[in-house]
Design a protein around this motif. Sequence first.
Motif, PDB file in Angstrom:
ATOM      1  N   VAL A 159      11.895  55.675  58.381  1.00 55.68           N
ATOM      2  CA  VAL A 159      11.829  54.546  59.313  1.00 55.68           C
ATOM      3  C   VAL A 159      10.969  53.449  58.705  1.00 55.68           C
ATOM      4  O   VAL A 159       9.911  53.725  58.115  1.00 55.68           O
ATOM      5  CB  VAL A 159      11.234  54.987  60.672  1.00 55.68           C
ATOM      6  N   GLU A 160      11.432  52.215  58.836  1.00 55.33           N
ATOM      7  CA  GLU A 160      10.661  51.074  58.340  1.00 55.33           C
ATOM      8  C   GLU A 160       9.336  50.959  59.094  1.00 55.33           C
ATOM      9  O   GLU A 160       9.256  51.320  60.270  1.00 55.33           O
ATOM     10  CB  GLU A 160      11.444  49.767  58.553  1.00 55.33           C
ATOM     11  N   ALA A 161       8.326  50.450  58.412  1.00 62.01           N
ATOM     12  CA  ALA A 161       7.090  50.128  59.099  1.00 62.01           C
ATOM     13  C   ALA A 161       7.376  48.990  60.070  1.00 62.01           C
ATOM     14  O   ALA A 161       8.105  48.051  59.741  1.00 62.01           O
ATOM     15  CB  ALA A 161       6.017  49.706  58.107  1.00 62.01           C
ATOM     16  N   PRO A 162       6.857  49.056  61.297  1.00 68.32           N
ATOM     17  CA  PRO A 162       7.135  47.988  62.265  1.00 68.32           C
ATOM     18  C   PRO A 162       6.632  46.639  61.773  1.00 68.32           C
ATOM     19  O   PRO A 162       5.582  46.555  61.132  1.00 68.32           O
ATOM     20  CB  PRO A 162       6.379  48.445  63.523  1.00 68.32           C
ATOM     21  N   LYS A 163       7.409  45.601  62.052  1.00 70.79           N
ATOM     22  CA  LYS A 163       7.021  44.261  61.632  1.00 70.79           C
ATOM     23  C   LYS A 163       5.828  43.775  62.447  1.00 70.79           C
ATOM     24  O   LYS A 163       5.759  43.977  63.650  1.00 70.79           O
ATOM     25  CB  LYS A 163       8.199  43.304  61.803  1.00 70.79           C
ATOM     26  N   ARG A 164       4.902  43.147  61.746  1.00 71.98           N
ATOM     27  CA  ARG A 164       3.717  42.632  62.433  1.00 71.98           C
ATOM     28  C   ARG A 164       4.040  41.336  63.157  1.00 71.98           C
ATOM     29  O   ARG A 164       4.823  40.522  62.665  1.00 71.98           O
ATOM     30  CB  ARG A 164       2.581  42.424  61.438  1.00 71.98           C
ATOM     31  N   THR A 165       3.423  41.163  64.292  1.00 70.34           N
ATOM     32  CA  THR A 165       3.612  39.937  65.061  1.00 70.34           C
ATOM     33  C   THR A 165       2.801  38.804  64.418  1.00 70.34           C
ATOM     34  O   THR A 165       1.840  39.060  63.667  1.00 70.34           O
ATOM     35  CB  THR A 165       3.144  40.128  66.503  1.00 70.34           C
ATOM     36  N   PRO A 166       3.173  37.540  64.698  1.00 70.01           N
ATOM     37  CA  PRO A 166       2.376  36.413  64.185  1.00 70.01           C
ATOM     38  C   PRO A 166       0.903  36.508  64.575  1.00 70.01           C
ATOM     39  O   PRO A 166       0.022  36.130  63.800  1.00 70.01           O
ATOM     40  CB  PRO A 166       3.056  35.197  64.828  1.00 70.01           C
ATOM     41  N   GLN A 167       0.616  37.023  65.767  1.00 71.87           N
ATOM     42  CA  GLN A 167      -0.776  37.147  66.196  1.00 71.87           C
ATOM     43  C   GLN A 167      -1.518  38.163  65.331  1.00 71.87           C
ATOM     44  O   GLN A 167      -2.683  37.944  64.973  1.00 71.87           O
ATOM     45  CB  GLN A 167      -0.829  37.573  67.663  1.00 71.87           C
ATOM     46  N   GLU A 168      -0.849  39.274  64.973  1.00 66.13           N
ATOM     47  CA  GLU A 168      -1.491  40.274  64.122  1.00 66.13           C
ATOM     48  C   GLU A 168      -1.782  39.701  62.734  1.00 66.13           C
ATOM     49  O   GLU A 168      -2.847  39.968  62.156  1.00 66.13           O
ATOM     50  CB  GLU A 168      -0.594  41.501  64.003  1.00 66.13           C
ATOM     51  N   VAL A 169      -0.849  38.915  62.197  1.00 65.60           N
ATOM     52  CA  VAL A 169      -1.081  38.284  60.896  1.00 65.60           C
ATOM     53  C   VAL A 169      -2.247  37.313  60.983  1.00 65.60           C
ATOM     54  O   VAL A 169      -3.120  37.273  60.107  1.00 65.60           O
ATOM     55  CB  VAL A 169       0.194  37.556  60.428  1.00 65.60           C
ATOM     56  N   ALA A 170      -2.291  36.507  62.055  1.00 62.77           N
ATOM     57  CA  ALA A 170      -3.382  35.542  62.227  1.00 62.77           C
ATOM     58  C   ALA A 170      -4.731  36.249  62.357  1.00 62.77           C
ATOM     59  O   ALA A 170      -5.732  35.809  61.776  1.00 62.77           O
ATOM     60  CB  ALA A 170      -3.105  34.670  63.452  1.00 62.77           C
ATOM     61  N   ASP A 171      -4.757  37.354  63.109  1.00 62.38           N
ATOM     62  CA  ASP A 171      -6.010  38.098  63.277  1.00 62.38           C
ATOM     63  C   ASP A 171      -6.503  38.645  61.937  1.00 62.38           C
ATOM     64  O   ASP A 171      -7.715  38.642  61.654  1.00 62.38           O
ATOM     65  CB  ASP A 171      -5.811  39.249  64.260  1.00 62.38           C
ATOM     66  N   GLU A 172      -5.569  39.115  61.096  1.00 66.35           N
ATOM     67  CA  GLU A 172      -5.965  39.638  59.791  1.00 66.35           C
ATOM     68  C   GLU A 172      -6.541  38.535  58.907  1.00 66.35           C
ATOM     69  O   GLU A 172      -7.544  38.733  58.223  1.00 66.35           O
ATOM     70  CB  GLU A 172      -4.765  40.294  59.110  1.00 66.35           C
ATOM     71  N   LEU A 173      -5.910  37.360  58.910  1.00 61.68           N
ATOM     72  CA  LEU A 173      -6.417  36.238  58.129  1.00 61.68           C
ATOM     73  C   LEU A 173      -7.804  35.825  58.601  1.00 61.68           C
ATOM     74  O   LEU A 173      -8.695  35.523  57.792  1.00 61.68           O
ATOM     75  CB  LEU A 173      -5.445  35.056  58.222  1.00 61.68           C
ATOM     76  N   LEU A 174      -8.008  35.802  59.911  1.00 68.89           N
ATOM     77  CA  LEU A 174      -9.320  35.448  60.444  1.00 68.89           C
ATOM     78  C   LEU A 174     -10.381  36.449  60.020  1.00 68.89           C
ATOM     79  O   LEU A 174     -11.521  36.076  59.726  1.00 68.89           O
ATOM     80  CB  LEU A 174      -9.252  35.368  61.972  1.00 68.89           C
ATOM     81  N   SER A 175      -9.997  37.733  59.984  1.00 66.14           N
ATOM     82  CA  SER A 175     -10.977  38.743  59.571  1.00 66.14           C
ATOM     83  C   SER A 175     -11.372  38.555  58.113  1.00 66.14           C
ATOM     84  O   SER A 175     -12.530  38.735  57.739  1.00 66.14           O
ATOM     85  CB  SER A 175     -10.402  40.149  59.787  1.00 66.14           C
ATOM     86  N   PHE A 176     -10.420  38.134  57.248  1.00 67.32           N
ATOM     87  CA  PHE A 176     -10.738  37.858  55.854  1.00 67.32           C
ATOM     88  C   PHE A 176     -11.712  36.687  55.743  1.00 67.32           C
ATOM     89  O   PHE A 176     -12.669  36.711  54.970  1.00 67.32           O
ATOM     90  CB  PHE A 176      -9.474  37.545  55.065  1.00 67.32           C
ATOM     91  N   LEU A 177     -11.450  35.636  56.535  1.00 66.04           N
ATOM     92  CA  LEU A 177     -12.323  34.464  56.509  1.00 66.04           C
ATOM     93  C   LEU A 177     -13.728  34.813  56.969  1.00 66.04           C
ATOM     94  O   LEU A 177     -14.717  34.358  56.399  1.00 66.04           O
ATOM     95  CB  LEU A 177     -11.738  33.362  57.390  1.00 66.04           C
ATOM     96  N   GLU A 178     -13.817  35.650  58.007  1.00 65.49           N
ATOM     97  CA  GLU A 178     -15.137  36.057  58.505  1.00 65.49           C
ATOM     98  C   GLU A 178     -15.897  36.856  57.452  1.00 65.49           C
ATOM     99  O   GLU A 178     -17.102  36.703  57.283  1.00 65.49           O
ATOM    100  CB  GLU A 178     -14.970  36.863  59.786  1.00 65.49           C
ATOM    101  N   ASP A 179     -15.164  37.707  56.715  1.00 65.98           N
ATOM    102  CA  ASP A 179     -15.811  38.488  55.654  1.00 65.98           C
ATOM    103  C   ASP A 179     -16.344  37.562  54.560  1.00 65.98           C
ATOM    104  O   ASP A 179     -17.442  37.762  54.038  1.00 65.98           O
ATOM    105  CB  ASP A 179     -14.823  39.485  55.056  1.00 65.98           C
ATOM    106  N   GLU A 180     -15.549  36.541  54.208  1.00 66.97           N
ATOM    107  CA  GLU A 180     -15.983  35.617  53.166  1.00 66.97           C
ATOM    108  C   GLU A 180     -17.189  34.795  53.616  1.00 66.97           C
ATOM    109  O   GLU A 180     -18.102  34.530  52.851  1.00 66.97           O
ATOM    110  CB  GLU A 180     -14.832  34.683  52.790  1.00 66.97           C
ATOM    111  N   ASP A 181     -17.205  34.396  54.878  1.00 72.30           N
ATOM    112  CA  ASP A 181     -18.340  33.630  55.399  1.00 72.30           C
ATOM    113  C   ASP A 181     -19.601  34.473  55.416  1.00 72.30           C
ATOM    114  O   ASP A 181     -20.710  33.976  55.211  1.00 72.30           O
ATOM    115  CB  ASP A 181     -18.041  33.146  56.823  1.00 72.30           C
ATOM    116  N   ALA A 182     -19.452  35.760  55.658  1.00 74.99           N
ATOM    117  CA  ALA A 182     -20.627  36.628  55.757  1.00 74.99           C
ATOM    118  C   ALA A 182     -21.152  37.043  54.403  1.00 74.99           C
ATOM    119  O   ALA A 182     -22.329  37.346  54.249  1.00 74.99           O
ATOM    120  CB  ALA A 182     -20.288  37.874  56.582  1.00 74.99           C
ATOM    121  N   SER A 183     -20.340  37.008  53.368  1.00 74.07           N
ATOM    122  CA  SER A 183     -20.750  37.561  52.081  1.00 74.07           C
ATOM    123  C   SER A 183     -21.903  36.812  51.427  1.00 74.07           C
ATOM    124  O   SER A 183     -22.790  37.442  50.865  1.00 74.07           O
ATOM    125  CB  SER A 183     -19.551  37.619  51.132  1.00 74.07           C
ATOM    126  N   PRO A 184     -21.982  35.454  51.460  1.00 75.97           N
ATOM    127  CA  PRO A 184     -23.144  34.802  50.839  1.00 75.97           C
ATOM    128  C   PRO A 184     -24.456  35.201  51.482  1.00 75.97           C
ATOM    129  O   PRO A 184     -25.467  35.388  50.810  1.00 75.97           O
ATOM    130  CB  PRO A 184     -22.852  33.310  51.046  1.00 75.97           C
TER     131      PRO A 184
END
Length: 260
Positions: free
Chosen positions: A210-235
């Motif tokens: 079975v294919e992995a279920p497709k992610r919704t636009p909101q799930e993709v946006a949430d993942e991108l935001l989490s990456f940005l938050e990690d980058e902001d916190a790293s310095p």
Amino acid sequence: MGYTHLELGQECEIVERVYSCDGNSDMSALVQLSPAKLDELAQASMEKEKTIYAEALAIVARWKQQAYETVAYRKAQAYLRTLPVTHTSNQWVKGEYDWHEISNMVYKFIWRSYENTRWDSTQKKSVPVSWELSWYLTYNTPREPDFTGSGRQIAGQERKRFGEKATMEKYLQGRINAYVHLFKEISPPIPAEHEKRFCVNGVLLPGYTVEAPKRTPQEVADELLSFLEDEDASPSVANANQPPHKKPPPHKHRSSTPTR
């Protein structure tokens, strides 16, 4: 007089009725007792009835659990009896009534063309005047899967009419090309929302994935935001691991004496 019925793995019925006119009890000794004593004995008998009834309910509960076990065995047997779907191993084959088919374990594409003719009195023979094409792309489902509802046909057209045979053939080839990617594997992954078409009694049949279920636009946006938050916190984290910055000592001004 009563009624009993047992359908294994499905239904159990036991109905029994007692009628006062049955004539199965001798009342001669009982009528010699006082009303108070009769009340006492009647109450004791009713309490015994309740106890027996509770025991009967417990037995019914045991039967119910055993029936569930019978059903489970039957479902497993039905799963094992399910035959693999027939398919053409992603090769085009010509079958009955001029139907052409390509199929695998998940998808099936079939088509058939019809030639419409009329009698030409000049040529004294039938001549073609139009062509019709029927084609269908469907899921190649097994018999009696868990879900058989709408959506089994993915695409298709019935008796689409063309004035020229070459136009029909070009159109057909375009439809084939549009779905050729579905016929690269013998068992391509099933879209997650159609998994039940290939399940029997809740279990996916052998050989399928079975294919992995497709992610919704909101799930993709949430993942991108989490990456940005990690980058902001790293310095801040990096600076926290460094020793505090020391200011350089103040520069002392030296007075100079002019040379004579």
